[in-house]
Design an enzyme around this catalytic site. Sequence first.
Site, PDB file in Angstrom:
ATOM      1  N   SER A 112       0.814  -1.209   0.000  1.00 30.02           N
ATOM      2  CA  SER A 112       0.000   0.000   0.000  1.00 30.02           C
ATOM      3  C   SER A 112       0.849   1.260   0.000  1.00 30.02           C
ATOM      4  CB  SER A 112      -0.901   0.001   1.242  1.00 30.02           C
ATOM      5  OG  SER A 112      -1.591   1.228   1.368  1.00 30.02           O
ATOM      6  N   TYR A 134      -2.236   5.294  -4.341  1.00 31.73           N
ATOM      7  CA  TYR A 134      -3.342   6.222  -4.144  1.00 31.73           C
ATOM      8  C   TYR A 134      -3.006   7.518  -4.854  1.00 31.73           C
ATOM      9  CZ  TYR A 134      -5.926   3.526  -0.628  1.00 31.73           C
ATOM     10  OH  TYR A 134      -6.671   2.577   0.015  1.00 31.73           O
ATOM     11  N   THR A 160      -5.493   2.556  -7.194  1.00 27.23           N
ATOM     12  CA  THR A 160      -6.821   2.427  -6.595  1.00 27.23           C
ATOM     13  C   THR A 160      -7.650   3.650  -6.980  1.00 27.23           C
ATOM     14  OG1 THR A 160      -6.044   1.077  -4.757  1.00 27.23           O
ATOM     15  CG2 THR A 160      -8.085   2.297  -4.421  1.00 27.23           C
ATOM     16  N   LYS A 236      -7.659  -0.822  -9.723  1.00 31.98           N
ATOM     17  CA  LYS A 236      -8.405  -1.485  -8.642  1.00 31.98           C
ATOM     18  C   LYS A 236      -9.566  -0.618  -8.165  1.00 31.98           C
ATOM     19  CE  LYS A 236      -7.736  -3.445  -3.991  1.00 31.98           C
ATOM     20  NZ  LYS A 236      -8.694  -2.611  -3.255  1.00 31.98           N
ATOM     21  N   HIS A 260     -13.762  -2.539  -2.279  1.00 32.70           N
ATOM     22  CA  HIS A 260     -12.851  -2.130  -1.206  1.00 32.70           C
ATOM     23  C   HIS A 260     -13.166  -2.880   0.086  1.00 32.70           C
ATOM     24  CE1 HIS A 260      -9.776   1.174  -0.913  1.00 32.70           C
ATOM     25  NE2 HIS A 260      -9.808   0.789   0.355  1.00 32.70           N
ATOM     26  N   ARG A 295     -12.256 -15.910   1.310  1.00 30.70           N
ATOM     27  CA  ARG A 295     -11.854 -16.560   2.559  1.00 30.70           C
ATOM     28  C   ARG A 295     -11.413 -18.013   2.382  1.00 30.70           C
ATOM     29  NH1 ARG A 295     -11.890 -12.068   3.455  1.00 30.70           N
ATOM     30  NH2 ARG A 295     -12.943 -10.840   5.081  1.00 30.70           N
TER      31      ARG A 295
END
Length: 367
Positions: A112, A134, A160, A236, A260, A295
């Site tokens: 990130s 970002y 993103t 994204k 998100h 998951r």
Amino acid sequence: MSAPFADAPPGLAGVRNAARAVTDPAVWDFVEGGSGAETTLAANRAALDGLALLPRVLTGRTGADPSGRLLGTDAAMPVAVAPMAYQSLLHPEGEQAVARAARAAGVPFVLSTLSSRPVEAVVATGADVWFQLYWLRERTRTDELVARAEDSGCRALMVTVDVPAMGRRWRDVRNGFSLPPHVRAANLEPGSDERAHRSTPGVSALADHTRSLFGVPTLRDLERLRRRTSLPLVVKGVLDARDARRAAECGADAVVVSNHGGRQFDGAPPSIAQLPSVAEAVAGLCAVLLDSGIRTGTDVLRALALGASGVLIGRPVLWGLAAHGEEGVAEVLCVLRDEVREALLLTGCADLADAAELRVRRWAADA
């Protein structure tokens, strides 16, 4: 390596339980929470659970290979670790521990912009690192981040596009959540994260910080970024097939169908529900990835059967990190790979190409 969750419930539920037991409640809310009433957060899981795969039989399969390629590089399974901010909240080694575990598991790690470890240090772990970008208000700062990602050896750039502002995350508001002094935005200018450390009752300091920092990218910005970098470019935060098509026509190598993780617009559809239309819209133009709610290994196959070439996994990685650091993340990824392999075998698939041919049935509301 010993299995740190050997005495826990099966699958990743035991990892979650172990993580919650050792995590500060406000940090736990930051990780687990969604925006608004958390309707979309819950819908992600419900939508995945409502999809059944039709197994093939009479194939003679006795084994299955979950390996493949993501953005042109080998991966042990069609999974990358999703970009998640401030991982040092959960363990002192933060992103570096996660990157080492991802390297050992043979999957990419997406770092990130709001990482608590600098990109150079994370790339130095030897992991296959993609940099999540970002869009910042100051174009020069955005360009500097892109240059750092390129110079440090990142192998892809993931921009993103679904955060014009941070969604209202009521758990963080109620907790007056802010970053502790030892957790910094390591890829930003020193002092630029000051707002994220201001603790004010009834205010999310992180929302205040991003409000002052983030800009809103446009198609023109995306075109400029495509010209600016030679790295594979991933977009994204796409849910509408029309936006996916526009991103592909701007030169994106992949799009990520994502809400998100239920943390932005509460009322957006589950990501998996939008996957088929996006995959159809960009067929032959770019790859499609999926995140939000993954998951299990069966979830991975559900995504492949509906048109994705891979998925991003988020919160379970943080559970492993909180509970047992690098070893915990390694165990999460090991469990997931075993589940993908087993799901392939039990549905009669030898590999990922076979999984893409599986048929999906809905067995929930419209069963």
